[in-house]
Motif scaffolding. Structure first.
Motif, PDB file in Angstrom:
ATOM      1  N   GLU A  24      38.555  47.512  46.371  1.00  0.00           N
ATOM      2  CA  GLU A  24      37.386  47.946  45.900  1.00  0.00           C
ATOM      3  C   GLU A  24      38.064  48.227  44.752  1.00  0.00           C
ATOM      4  O   GLU A  24      37.654  47.541  43.166  1.00  0.00           O
ATOM      5  N   LEU A  25      39.221  49.329  44.341  1.00  0.00           N
ATOM      6  CA  LEU A  25      39.512  49.962  42.812  1.00  0.00           C
ATOM      7  C   LEU A  25      39.780  48.757  42.755  1.00  0.00           C
ATOM      8  O   LEU A  25      40.047  48.408  41.227  1.00  0.00           O
ATOM      9  N   PHE A  26      41.292  47.964  42.507  1.00  0.00           N
ATOM     10  CA  PHE A  26      41.463  47.504  42.345  1.00  0.00           C
ATOM     11  C   PHE A  26      40.917  46.010  41.428  1.00  0.00           C
ATOM     12  O   PHE A  26      41.339  45.613  39.850  1.00  0.00           O
ATOM     13  N   HIS A  27      39.524  45.427  42.030  1.00  0.00           N
ATOM     14  CA  HIS A  27      38.733  44.789  41.360  1.00  0.00           C
ATOM     15  C   HIS A  27      37.762  45.078  40.520  1.00  0.00           C
ATOM     16  O   HIS A  27      37.832  44.763  39.228  1.00  0.00           O
ATOM     17  N   ALA A  33      39.225  45.632  32.653  1.00  0.00           N
ATOM     18  CA  ALA A  33      39.843  45.903  31.598  1.00  0.00           C
ATOM     19  C   ALA A  33      39.020  43.724  30.839  1.00  0.00           C
ATOM     20  O   ALA A  33      39.354  43.934  29.614  1.00  0.00           O
ATOM     21  N   LEU A  34      38.405  43.814  31.508  1.00  0.00           N
ATOM     22  CA  LEU A  34      37.750  42.306  30.793  1.00  0.00           C
ATOM     23  C   LEU A  34      36.704  43.513  30.078  1.00  0.00           C
ATOM     24  O   LEU A  34      36.107  42.105  29.645  1.00  0.00           O
TER      25      LEU A  34
END
Length: 66
Positions: A24-27, A33-34
């Motif tokens: 979840e943290l990665f997403h 970033a986007l």
């Protein structure tokens, strides 16, 4: 996530929760970033949940080694 809730889980469940929270943290970081993140404070919450889960995981490992 409540610390008592984590302490009530089995070792494998806590490991699975850590993995789930890291994904979840990665997403969330990708969304940041986007520029598409809806709630930036969620990153902070998830980071703290990961830390709590890893703390409980370490407690359980130390308890098992006794």
């Amino acid at each position: 996530m409540d610390i008592q809730e984590l302490r009530g889980m089995e070792l494998e469940e806590v490991e699975g929760k850590v993995h789930q929270l890291k994904e979840e943290l990665f997403h969330l970081r990708c969304q940041l970033a986007l520029g598409r993140i809806e709630n930036p404070m969620r990153i902070r919450q998830v980071r703290r949940d990961v830390a709590r889960a890893r703390t409980v995981l370490r407690e359980k490992e130390l308890e098992a080694s006794r």
